[in-house]
Design an enzyme around this catalytic site. Structure first.
Site, mmCIF file in Angstrom:
data_model
loop_
_atom_site.group_PDB
_atom_site.id
_atom_site.type_symbol
_atom_site.label_atom_id
_atom_site.label_comp_id
_atom_site.label_asym_id
_atom_site.label_seq_id
_atom_site.Cartn_x
_atom_site.Cartn_y
_atom_site.Cartn_z
ATOM 1 N NE ARG A 134 -6.916 4.925 5.468
ATOM 2 C CZ ARG A 134 -6.878 6.237 5.544
ATOM 3 N NH1 ARG A 134 -7.503 6.836 6.511
ATOM 4 N NH2 ARG A 134 -6.213 6.939 4.664
ATOM 5 C CE LYS B 280 -1.190 1.677 4.527
ATOM 6 N NZ LYS B 280 -0.739 3.046 4.531
ATOM 7 C CG ASN B 281 2.789 2.594 3.343
ATOM 8 O OD1 ASN B 281 1.625 2.962 3.224
ATOM 9 N ND2 ASN B 281 3.335 2.339 4.520
ATOM 10 N NE ARG C 243 1.975 10.269 9.865
ATOM 11 C CZ ARG C 243 1.439 9.279 9.164
ATOM 12 N NH1 ARG C 243 0.257 8.825 9.480
ATOM 13 N NH2 ARG C 243 2.072 8.745 8.147
ATOM 14 C CG ASP D 201 4.682 1.045 9.331
ATOM 15 O OD1 ASP D 201 3.703 1.739 9.583
ATOM 16 O OD2 ASP D 201 5.692 1.470 8.734
ATOM 17 C CB VAL E 206 9.695 6.125 13.398
ATOM 18 C CG1 VAL E 206 9.196 6.796 12.122
ATOM 19 C CG2 VAL E 206 10.932 5.294 13.091
ATOM 20 C CB CYS F 242 -3.108 10.741 12.557
ATOM 21 S SG CYS F 242 -1.511 9.960 12.479
ATOM 22 N NE ARG G 273 1.091 12.370 6.976
ATOM 23 C CZ ARG G 273 1.080 13.542 7.587
ATOM 24 N NH1 ARG G 273 -0.008 13.976 8.151
ATOM 25 N NH2 ARG G 273 2.159 14.294 7.620
HETATM 26 N N1 EPU Z 1 8.372 14.235 9.774
HETATM 27 C C1 EPU Z 1 8.551 15.571 10.067
HETATM 28 N N2 EPU Z 1 8.337 16.482 9.065
HETATM 29 C C2 EPU Z 1 7.959 16.108 7.813
HETATM 30 C C3 EPU Z 1 7.794 14.744 7.523
HETATM 31 C C4 EPU Z 1 8.003 13.821 8.535
HETATM 32 O O1 EPU Z 1 8.884 15.930 11.204
HETATM 33 O O2 EPU Z 1 7.778 16.995 6.952
HETATM 34 C C5 EPU Z 1 8.561 13.241 10.841
HETATM 35 C C6 EPU Z 1 7.254 12.522 11.186
HETATM 36 O O3 EPU Z 1 6.468 13.270 12.074
HETATM 37 C C7 EPU Z 1 7.762 11.236 11.773
HETATM 38 C C8 EPU Z 1 9.021 10.961 10.943
HETATM 39 O O4 EPU Z 1 9.404 12.209 10.373
HETATM 40 O O5 EPU Z 1 8.096 11.423 13.100
HETATM 41 C C9 EPU Z 1 8.882 9.928 9.872
HETATM 42 O O6 EPU Z 1 7.810 10.257 9.026
HETATM 43 P P1 EPU Z 1 7.791 9.859 7.485
HETATM 44 O O7 EPU Z 1 7.721 11.093 6.673
HETATM 45 O O8 EPU Z 1 8.895 8.901 7.241
HETATM 46 O O9 EPU Z 1 6.433 9.078 7.401
HETATM 47 P P2 EPU Z 1 5.313 9.159 6.271
HETATM 48 O O10 EPU Z 1 5.924 9.269 4.942
HETATM 49 O O11 EPU Z 1 4.286 10.173 6.648
HETATM 50 C C10 EPU Z 1 5.217 6.613 5.774
HETATM 51 C C11 EPU Z 1 4.165 5.551 5.824
HETATM 52 C C12 EPU Z 1 3.880 5.179 7.264
HETATM 53 C C13 EPU Z 1 5.174 4.677 7.897
HETATM 54 C C14 EPU Z 1 6.238 5.769 7.780
HETATM 55 C C15 EPU Z 1 7.584 5.341 8.316
HETATM 56 C C16 EPU Z 1 2.817 6.030 3.904
HETATM 57 C C17 EPU Z 1 1.525 6.490 3.359
HETATM 58 N N3 EPU Z 1 2.935 6.055 5.211
HETATM 59 O O12 EPU Z 1 4.674 7.740 6.438
HETATM 60 O O13 EPU Z 1 2.976 4.094 7.229
HETATM 61 O O14 EPU Z 1 4.951 4.365 9.245
HETATM 62 O O15 EPU Z 1 6.416 6.148 6.409
HETATM 63 O O16 EPU Z 1 8.062 4.257 7.594
HETATM 64 O O17 EPU Z 1 3.698 5.607 3.171
HETATM 65 C C18 EPU Z 1 1.135 2.815 7.858
HETATM 66 O O18 EPU Z 1 1.279 2.199 6.803
HETATM 67 O O19 EPU Z 1 0.337 2.471 8.742
HETATM 68 C C19 EPU Z 1 1.923 4.024 8.100
HETATM 69 C C20 EPU Z 1 1.657 4.895 9.064
#
Ligand code: EPU
Length: 428
Positions: free
Chosen positions: A410, A16-17, A118, A302, A324, A113, A89
């Site tokens: 989801r 999914k990601n 985030r 995850d 994370v 969330c 997201r």
């Molecule tokens: N962060 C910031 N600023 C930003 C972006 C991220 O501070 O602009 C912080 C976040 O708050 C967090 C950390 O950086 O503390 C990591 O966030 P990341 O950007 O890596 O996460 P994401 O891209 O929003 C994706 C997956 C998540 C998974 C994370 C980590 C998707 C749609 N979501 O989220 O998946 O946990 O990477 O691998 O790809 C899930 O599948 O249930 C899920 C939450």
């Protein structure tokens, strides 16, 4: 109804990601892209609806194949996009393609969330460095750039989303973009593979450096998404926690090597075959462990939730340090109500300090096992925790009722059907 080992085989399809981001990549061309191995999960439908709302065509071709054609894109009010996206997201990742196509993008604010704040500051900083002007508007963000320009960007934290943002924005930017401290999750490498098929020039160098040489235009892709390793890990933990045996068809060893090491250390066993991996509990029973979550190639955040359920059944005291997301242990209270003995701490336990040190977040857990679990009435708080509640309920004695299971849909394709195939007693 718990107490029965799960036995049998499940098929895992596209991650999914990765799927969601690869669908967004199709907006970088007017040609028709073909994405294969797409799992039927709600997040994919949400992204399809967003693309359709903007005038793109997303047509299912059967057997997990989606044809995406974004020849006639038009702008859509960002509040409508937010309405479709819900807590997803993904909308912020439309920035690059929309800026490349229209020089402008209005996107909804995403908000926090249940697992942490985030923010999107890394995304916005990167786009700004690439020449976009950013104006915060009520409940949204307005971006403008006649042309994105290659830039040197450093991420404070190896964010998955921000890395994808830079990729999707950099491929059609003028000049070279260098991203340091980039995330290198397998889903990101799969997105890079898609972009390369489209004509992009991207190199992934040692030490988390990604270099993107902008090109003038991109063409269609045909791609089969990598299998969902987060789903694989969830089923693996379910097999060992219920003392059953599950073959996960399509699971790939190379995507989950870190998990496999931990699984082995806690007393799980696995057999790798060409077409998948079989998981079960070893003869010596389950053992405790100290571990911390991290970005790839670390132990993914995850995987923390299904591993926690498994550790409630291990002989001894385990520690998990979540590094994370600051609030990814919100689901623990309900497990304790089911009889688990898990204590949350604000300190960084297990040895290393993380960025949440001294900030008051309960981001370390001490899990004392083994504890018999008993049935409960619980509500799913988020996707990964939700599936783990299901596993806890299958370990527990008696019949549990789990509400808000829509959230599990989801990211877990046909999970109730799969549970029934594995011999679980479940009714919807
Ligand atoms: N962060 C910031 N600023 C930003 C972006 C991220 O501070 O602009 C912080 C976040 O708050 C967090 C950390 O950086 O503390 C990591 O966030 P990341 O950007 O890596 O996460 P994401 O891209 O929003 C994706 C997956 C998540 C998974 C994370 C980590 C998707 C749609 N979501 O989220 O998946 O946990 O990477 O691998 O790809 C899930 O599948 O249930 C899920 C939450």
């Amino acid at each position: 109804m718990g107490g029965k080992p799960l036995r049998g085989q499940v098929i895992v399809r596209g991650a999914k990601n990765a799927v969601a981001k690869e669908m967004v990549a199709a907006l970088l061309t007017a040609e028709t892209c073909l994405l294969k191995n797409v799992s039927n999960v709600q997040d994919t439908e949400i992204v399809a609806s967003m693309i359709q709302a903007m005038g793109g065509e997303v047509s299912p071709k059967g057997d997990g194949v989606l044809a995406i054609k974004a020849a006639k894109l038009h702008s859509v009010h960002y509040r409508e996009l937010k309405h479709i996206a819900g807590k997803s997201r993904i909308p912020i990742l439309f920035a690059g393609p929309l800026l490349a196509r229209f020089g402008e993008a209005m996107l909804p604010e995403l908000g926090g969330c249940g697992i942490g704040e985030r923010p999107i500051n890394f995304h916005l900083d990167a786009l700004q460095k690439m020449g976009a002007t950013i104006e915060m508007i009520p409940k949204g963000v307005h971006l403008k750039a006649k042309k994105l320009i290659g830039a040197k960007i450093h991420l404070q934290f190896s964010s998955v989303g921000a890395t994808e943002q830079v990729l999707l924005a950099g491929v059609l930017a003028e000049g070279v973009t260098t991203l340091t401290n980039a995330a290198i999750e397998p889903e990101i490498l799969d997105l890079i593979a898609v972009l390369q098929k489209m004509g992009a020039i991207i190199s992934v160098d040692t030490d988390r450096v990604i270099t993107i040489t902008g090109v003038k235009e991109l063409k269609a892709y045909e791609h089969s998404t990598i299998p969902d390793r987060n789903e694989t890990v969830s089923w693996a933990c379910a097999a060992a926690a219920t003392n059953g045996k599950i073959k996960i068809k399509n699971a790939r060893q190379t995507d989950i090597m870190t998990f496999l090491n931990v699984f082995r250390l806690v007393g799980g066993e696995f057999e790798v075959a060409d077409d998948g991996i079989t998981f079960f509990r070893g003869a010596e029973g389950l053992k405790p462990i100290t571990l911390e979550t991290g970005v790839h190639p670390g132990f993914m955040t995850d995987w923390q939730q299904p591993m926690t359920i498994l550790l409630t059944q291990a002989n001894g005291t385990s520690i998990i340090h979540e590094t994370v997301y600051e609030e990814r242990f919100g689901y623990i209270h309900a497990l304790n109500q089911m009889g688990a003995k898990i204590k949350l701490h604000t300190e960084c336990l297990g040895g290393k300090l993380c960025r949440y040190s001294q900030r008051g977040y309960q981001h370390s857990a001490i899990i004392t096992g083994p504890t018999p679990l008993h049935s409960a009435n619980i509500e799913v708080p988020d996707l990964r925790a939700g599936f783990s509640y299901v596993v806890a309920a299958l370990v527990a004695n008696g019949t549990s009722t789990i509400g808000n299971i829509g959230l599990i849909n989801r990211g877990y394709e046909n999970f109730v059907e799969k549970l029934l195939l594995l011999g679980a007693e479940v009714t919807e």
